[in-house]
Design a protein around this motif. Structure first.
Motif, PDB file in Angstrom:
ATOM      1  N   PRO A   1       2.204   7.077  -2.165  1.00  0.00           N
ATOM      2  CA  PRO A   1       0.828   7.276  -2.639  1.00  0.00           C
ATOM      3  C   PRO A   1      -0.141   6.217  -2.140  1.00  0.00           C
ATOM      4  O   PRO A   1      -1.355   6.472  -2.074  1.00  0.00           O
ATOM      5  CB  PRO A   1       0.967   7.229  -4.165  1.00  0.00           C
ATOM      6  N   HIS A   2       0.364   5.035  -1.777  1.00  0.00           N
ATOM      7  CA  HIS A   2      -0.521   3.976  -1.281  1.00  0.00           C
ATOM      8  C   HIS A   2      -1.167   4.333   0.058  1.00  0.00           C
ATOM      9  O   HIS A   2      -2.156   3.711   0.450  1.00  0.00           O
ATOM     10  CB  HIS A   2       0.246   2.659  -1.152  1.00  0.00           C
ATOM     11  N   LEU A   3      -0.628   5.367   0.732  1.00  0.00           N
ATOM     12  CA  LEU A   3      -1.182   5.789   2.020  1.00  0.00           C
ATOM     13  C   LEU A   3      -2.196   6.919   1.883  1.00  0.00           C
ATOM     14  O   LEU A   3      -2.814   7.327   2.874  1.00  0.00           O
ATOM     15  CB  LEU A   3      -0.053   6.236   2.951  1.00  0.00           C
ATOM     16  N   LEU A   4      -2.388   7.446   0.665  1.00  0.00           N
ATOM     17  CA  LEU A   4      -3.356   8.513   0.438  1.00  0.00           C
ATOM     18  C   LEU A   4      -4.783   7.984   0.556  1.00  0.00           C
ATOM     19  O   LEU A   4      -5.037   6.798   0.331  1.00  0.00           O
ATOM     20  CB  LEU A   4      -3.155   9.112  -0.954  1.00  0.00           C
ATOM     21  N   ASP A   5      -5.728   8.880   0.875  1.00  0.00           N
ATOM     22  CA  ASP A   5      -7.129   8.467   0.827  1.00  0.00           C
ATOM     23  C   ASP A   5      -7.547   8.330  -0.631  1.00  0.00           C
ATOM     24  O   ASP A   5      -6.768   8.609  -1.550  1.00  0.00           O
ATOM     25  CB  ASP A   5      -8.018   9.457   1.584  1.00  0.00           C
ATOM     26  N   ASP A   6      -8.781   7.887  -0.867  1.00  0.00           N
ATOM     27  CA  ASP A   6      -9.208   7.580  -2.226  1.00  0.00           C
ATOM     28  C   ASP A   6      -9.113   8.795  -3.150  1.00  0.00           C
ATOM     29  O   ASP A   6      -8.648   8.687  -4.292  1.00  0.00           O
ATOM     30  CB  ASP A   6     -10.636   7.034  -2.232  1.00  0.00           C
ATOM     31  N   ASP A   7      -9.553   9.951  -2.676  1.00  0.00           N
ATOM     32  CA  ASP A   7      -9.495  11.147  -3.512  1.00  0.00           C
ATOM     33  C   ASP A   7      -8.052  11.532  -3.822  1.00  0.00           C
ATOM     34  O   ASP A   7      -7.722  11.910  -4.945  1.00  0.00           O
ATOM     35  CB  ASP A   7     -10.207  12.324  -2.835  1.00  0.00           C
ATOM     36  N   GLY A   8      -7.200  11.427  -2.815  1.00  0.00           N
ATOM     37  CA  GLY A   8      -5.790  11.754  -3.021  1.00  0.00           C
ATOM     38  C   GLY A   8      -5.119  10.791  -3.975  1.00  0.00           C
ATOM     39  O   GLY A   8      -4.326  11.198  -4.837  1.00  0.00           O
ATOM     40  N   LEU A   9      -5.450   9.509  -3.856  1.00  0.00           N
ATOM     41  CA  LEU A   9      -4.864   8.503  -4.729  1.00  0.00           C
ATOM     42  C   LEU A   9      -5.332   8.697  -6.169  1.00  0.00           C
ATOM     43  O   LEU A   9      -4.535   8.605  -7.112  1.00  0.00           O
ATOM     44  CB  LEU A   9      -5.244   7.104  -4.238  1.00  0.00           C
ATOM     45  N   LEU A  10      -6.603   8.989  -6.333  1.00  0.00           N
ATOM     46  CA  LEU A  10      -7.136   9.230  -7.667  1.00  0.00           C
ATOM     47  C   LEU A  10      -6.492  10.462  -8.292  1.00  0.00           C
ATOM     48  O   LEU A  10      -6.128  10.464  -9.471  1.00  0.00           O
ATOM     49  CB  LEU A  10      -8.652   9.402  -7.604  1.00  0.00           C
ATOM     50  N   GLY A  11      -6.322  11.517  -7.498  1.00  0.00           N
ATOM     51  CA  GLY A  11      -5.668  12.718  -8.001  1.00  0.00           C
ATOM     52  C   GLY A  11      -4.230  12.462  -8.398  1.00  0.00           C
ATOM     53  O   GLY A  11      -3.750  12.978  -9.412  1.00  0.00           O
ATOM     54  N   TRP A  12      -3.531  11.665  -7.607  1.00  0.00           N
ATOM     55  CA  TRP A  12      -2.136  11.323  -7.902  1.00  0.00           C
ATOM     56  C   TRP A  12      -2.029  10.586  -9.223  1.00  0.00           C
ATOM     57  O   TRP A  12      -1.195  10.909 -10.068  1.00  0.00           O
ATOM     58  CB  TRP A  12      -1.582  10.475  -6.758  1.00  0.00           C
ATOM     59  N   MET A  13      -2.896   9.600  -9.426  1.00  0.00           N
ATOM     60  CA  MET A  13      -2.857   8.809 -10.654  1.00  0.00           C
ATOM     61  C   MET A  13      -3.288   9.636 -11.857  1.00  0.00           C
ATOM     62  O   MET A  13      -2.722   9.492 -12.951  1.00  0.00           O
ATOM     63  CB  MET A  13      -3.762   7.586 -10.509  1.00  0.00           C
ATOM     64  N   THR A  14      -4.254  10.529 -11.665  1.00  0.00           N
ATOM     65  CA  THR A  14      -4.706  11.385 -12.761  1.00  0.00           C
ATOM     66  C   THR A  14      -3.594  12.315 -13.216  1.00  0.00           C
ATOM     67  O   THR A  14      -3.412  12.548 -14.418  1.00  0.00           O
ATOM     68  CB  THR A  14      -5.938  12.192 -12.331  1.00  0.00           C
ATOM     69  N   THR A  15      -2.838  12.836 -12.266  1.00  0.00           N
ATOM     70  CA  THR A  15      -1.714  13.718 -12.598  1.00  0.00           C
ATOM     71  C   THR A  15      -0.688  13.007 -13.468  1.00  0.00           C
ATOM     72  O   THR A  15      -0.094  13.606 -14.363  1.00  0.00           O
ATOM     73  CB  THR A  15      -1.040  14.227 -11.304  1.00  0.00           C
ATOM     74  N   LEU A  16      -0.500  11.719 -13.233  1.00  0.00           N
ATOM     75  CA  LEU A  16       0.448  10.947 -14.032  1.00  0.00           C
ATOM     76  C   LEU A  16      -0.099  10.591 -15.407  1.00  0.00           C
ATOM     77  O   LEU A  16       0.647  10.129 -16.272  1.00  0.00           O
ATOM     78  CB  LEU A  16       0.827   9.649 -13.305  1.00  0.00           C
ATOM     79  N   GLY A  17      -1.405  10.778 -15.603  1.00  0.00           N
ATOM     80  CA  GLY A  17      -2.022  10.427 -16.881  1.00  0.00           C
ATOM     81  C   GLY A  17      -2.486   8.995 -16.946  1.00  0.00           C
ATOM     82  O   GLY A  17      -2.707   8.464 -18.035  1.00  0.00           O
TER      83      GLY A  17
END
Length: 225
Positions: free
Chosen positions: A108-124
């Motif tokens: 996930p550290h390689l995702l762009d900002d939107d992707g990283l935010l989406g990843w973290m949001t999915t985890l809660g």
């Protein structure tokens, strides 16, 4: 007891634990670079640059015996701190963290900002009221990305501690499954317990008292004050 926060998180995540743990446990919370009163400092991307100074601070400020608690990234950092402190640590408690010899997964550290935010949001891991403030989130994402780079760097670590380990996991955690967390048993020769709680990656926010009751029993067993 010293608590180490998850990726992107701060010491404030554990402030309410002091009352739950009771007067018999002295609670310390690690403030890592890039957040809270250290916000002006750049977050680091190498575990040693977090764990080495943290271990030095614990050695200088806190009398043994010490129990370390870490959630997600915090569990990996606490493990590295325990390696450095040796006999000063009486018990290591890890939460929602894959065993360090396992790949972190997904990069996930390689995702762009939107992707990283989406990843973290999915985890809660992103409060709903914060999602509306993209300017604030933009300030926090570099620290989150750096923290996740630290997590990715642990892949393949197979060190074994002479320290008992208690590991928590959530039943519905997509990042650290029960099998991933149970694999911490391979990193100790001093006893291992697995505690499974209902919920996802941030299960401990749902019922912190249930978590701290187990932690309190660990500190009582180890004689930690």
């Amino acid at each position: 007891m010293v608590c180490v926060p998850y990726a992107g998180g701060g010491a404030s995540a554990f402030w309410d634990w002091a009352e739950l743990l009771g007067e018999s446990v002295e609670l310390w919370c690690a403030v890592l670079p890039g957040r809270e009163r250290r916000f002006a400092e750049p977050a680091v991307t190498e575990a040693a640059r977090v764990s080495a100074p943290l271990a030095e601070a614990i050695r200088a400020e806190i009398a043994a015996p010490v129990v370390l608690f870490g959630h997600s990234m915090g569990g990996l950092i606490a493990f590295d701190v325990a390696r450095r402190l040796g006999g000063q640590v009486e018990h290591l408690v890890v939460s929602a963290a894959k065993a360090p010899h396992l790949p972190f997964g997904g990069e996930p550290h390689l995702l762009d900002d939107d992707g990283l935010l989406g990843w973290m949001t999915t985890l809660g891991g992103v409060p709903a009221d914060l999602l509306a403030h993209r300017d604030v989130l933009g300030l926090l994402l570099p620290t989150l990305r750096a923290d996740l780079t630290v997590c990715a760097g642990f892949h393949g670590t197979r060190d074994v501690l002479d320290v008992p380990i208690t590991a928590f996991c959530g039943t519905d955690d997509p990042l650290a499954t029960a099998a991933d967390v149970a694999a911490w048993r391979h990193h100790t020769v001093a006893g291992f317990d697995l505690v499974v709680r209902p919920g996802g990656h941030f299960y401990l926010k749902d019922d912190p008292a249930a978590v701290t009751s187990v932690v309190r029993s660990v500190t009582a067993k180890e004689g930690v004050q």
